[in-house]
Scaffold this motif. Structure first.
Motif, PDB file in Angstrom:
ATOM      1  N   VAL A  99     -12.348  -4.593   4.217  1.00  0.00           N
ATOM      2  CA  VAL A  99     -11.499  -3.860   5.162  1.00  0.00           C
ATOM      3  C   VAL A  99     -10.205  -4.640   5.401  1.00  0.00           C
ATOM      4  CG1 VAL A  99     -11.309  -2.948   7.521  1.00  0.00           C
ATOM      5  CG2 VAL A  99     -13.475  -2.739   6.260  1.00  0.00           C
ATOM      6  N   MET A 100     -10.313  -5.961   5.546  1.00  0.00           N
ATOM      7  CA  MET A 100      -9.110  -6.777   5.748  1.00  0.00           C
ATOM      8  C   MET A 100      -8.211  -6.716   4.519  1.00  0.00           C
ATOM      9  SD  MET A 100     -10.353 -10.098   7.942  1.00  0.00           S
ATOM     10  CE  MET A 100     -11.690 -10.555   6.838  1.00  0.00           C
ATOM     11  N   ARG A 101      -8.795  -6.852   3.320  1.00  0.00           N
ATOM     12  CA  ARG A 101      -7.990  -6.791   2.091  1.00  0.00           C
ATOM     13  C   ARG A 101      -7.283  -5.445   1.961  1.00  0.00           C
ATOM     14  NH1 ARG A 101     -12.387  -9.884   0.018  1.00  0.00           N
ATOM     15  NH2 ARG A 101     -13.448  -7.991  -0.641  1.00  0.00           N
ATOM     16  N   ASN A 102      -7.983  -4.360   2.294  1.00  0.00           N
ATOM     17  CA  ASN A 102      -7.381  -3.026   2.191  1.00  0.00           C
ATOM     18  C   ASN A 102      -6.256  -2.813   3.194  1.00  0.00           C
ATOM     19  OD1 ASN A 102      -9.028  -2.241   0.083  1.00  0.00           O
ATOM     20  ND2 ASN A 102     -10.567  -1.351   1.422  1.00  0.00           N
ATOM     21  N   ASN A 103      -6.209  -3.622   4.231  1.00  0.00           N
ATOM     22  CA  ASN A 103      -5.165  -3.514   5.245  1.00  0.00           C
ATOM     23  C   ASN A 103      -4.137  -4.627   5.163  1.00  0.00           C
ATOM     24  OD1 ASN A 103      -5.706  -1.146   7.153  1.00  0.00           O
ATOM     25  ND2 ASN A 103      -7.729  -2.011   6.773  1.00  0.00           N
ATOM     26  N   ASP A 104      -4.194  -5.402   4.106  1.00  0.00           N
ATOM     27  CA  ASP A 104      -3.240  -6.484   3.909  1.00  0.00           C
ATOM     28  C   ASP A 104      -1.875  -5.900   3.539  1.00  0.00           C
ATOM     29  OD1 ASP A 104      -2.435  -9.312   3.388  1.00  0.00           O
ATOM     30  OD2 ASP A 104      -2.241  -8.526   1.347  1.00  0.00           O
ATOM     31  N   GLN A 105      -0.846  -6.258   4.287  1.00  0.00           N
ATOM     32  CA  GLN A 105       0.484  -5.696   4.072  1.00  0.00           C
ATOM     33  C   GLN A 105       1.043  -6.004   2.690  1.00  0.00           C
ATOM     34  OE1 GLN A 105       2.718  -7.316   7.362  1.00  0.00           O
ATOM     35  NE2 GLN A 105       2.019  -5.706   8.772  1.00  0.00           N
ATOM     36  N   LEU A 106       0.890  -7.234   2.214  1.00  0.00           N
ATOM     37  CA  LEU A 106       1.439  -7.576   0.901  1.00  0.00           C
ATOM     38  C   LEU A 106       0.736  -6.796  -0.200  1.00  0.00           C
ATOM     39  CD1 LEU A 106       3.393  -9.128  -0.866  1.00  0.00           C
ATOM     40  CD2 LEU A 106       1.777 -11.031  -0.876  1.00  0.00           C
ATOM     41  N   THR A 107      -0.580  -6.700  -0.133  1.00  0.00           N
ATOM     42  CA  THR A 107      -1.333  -5.929  -1.121  1.00  0.00           C
ATOM     43  C   THR A 107      -0.850  -4.479  -1.140  1.00  0.00           C
ATOM     44  OG1 THR A 107      -3.265  -7.350  -0.848  1.00  0.00           O
ATOM     45  CG2 THR A 107      -3.659  -5.171  -1.775  1.00  0.00           C
ATOM     46  N   GLN A 108      -0.642  -3.902   0.037  1.00  0.00           N
ATOM     47  CA  GLN A 108      -0.177  -2.519   0.131  1.00  0.00           C
ATOM     48  C   GLN A 108       1.237  -2.364  -0.423  1.00  0.00           C
ATOM     49  OE1 GLN A 108      -0.673  -1.638   4.309  1.00  0.00           O
ATOM     50  NE2 GLN A 108      -2.836  -1.119   4.048  1.00  0.00           N
ATOM     51  N   GLU A 109       2.117  -3.290  -0.112  1.00  0.00           N
ATOM     52  CA  GLU A 109       3.500  -3.198  -0.576  1.00  0.00           C
ATOM     53  C   GLU A 109       3.594  -3.347  -2.091  1.00  0.00           C
ATOM     54  OE1 GLU A 109       6.205  -2.302   1.596  1.00  0.00           O
ATOM     55  OE2 GLU A 109       4.303  -1.796   2.573  1.00  0.00           O
TER      56      GLU A 109
END
Length: 184
Positions: A99-109
């Motif tokens: 859940v934390m990885r899926n909400n990581d801003q850098l990963t999303q960007e």
């Protein structure tokens, strides 16, 4: 900053050649605070477009990251995990890393193609490393600021990197990018 030259957000780079392999090391400090994702993205693009290293090479590319065979990008990039502190504390307590990885801003960007285009991130298989209290491996920012945990970054690109390779640098996050070797 003053005229884009003085201030506390920006980056510096050092480049060199080892044989026929060109290396670039960039360290940067991006905008802070949870809601400044757009500004962090702008910080990346400004540095990538304006860092003047490697321009003396004939037919130099526009972006500094594209001028070198191996690029190491590190620093205080300030991307956070989306959510509030209470939610993140619960996720940490319950070991809800996905859940934390899926909400990581850098990963999303990166996934949206807004920064570090062409880079592929290695797995985040460790707890966030920011903002642990001094001397603690599990207590996050107990100050009145109660900053939201996040992962610190080391971004890596190389023409020699195998997509399946991973690099362990002791709790640092690593992103790789495959590039065509111009000397082949």
């Amino acid at each position: 900053g003053l005229g884009n030259y003085l201030g506390n957000k920006g980056g510096v780079g050092v480049s060199m050649h080892m044989g026929r392999t060109s290396l670039l090391f960039v360290t940067a400090h991006f905008a802070a605070h949870q809601n400044q994702v757009s500004q962090r993205n702008k910080d990346f693009h400004r540095i990538n477009q304006n860092l003047p290293l490697g321009l003396a090479v004939p037919n130099a590319r526009d972006l500094v990251c594209d001028r070198y065979d191996c690029v190491f990008w590190s620093g205080d990039l300030n991307y956070r995990i989306n959510g509030n502190r209470k939610m993140l504390d619960h996720l940490l307590c319950e070991s809800m890393a996905e859940v934390m990885r899926n909400n990581d801003q850098l990963t999303q960007e990166i996934a949206q193609g807004r920064v570090f285009n062409g880079f592929r991130e290695g797995p985040l298989c460790f707890q966030p490393t920011y903002k642990l209290d001094v001397g603690s491996c599990s207590q996050y920012d107990s100050s009145k600021k109660a900053r939201i945990p996040s992962w610190t970054c080391l971004l890596y690109t190389s023409d020699a990197a195998d997509e399946e390779d991973s690099v362990d640098l002791g709790g640092r996050r690593i992103i790789k990018k495959k590039k065509k070797n111009e000397y082949s």
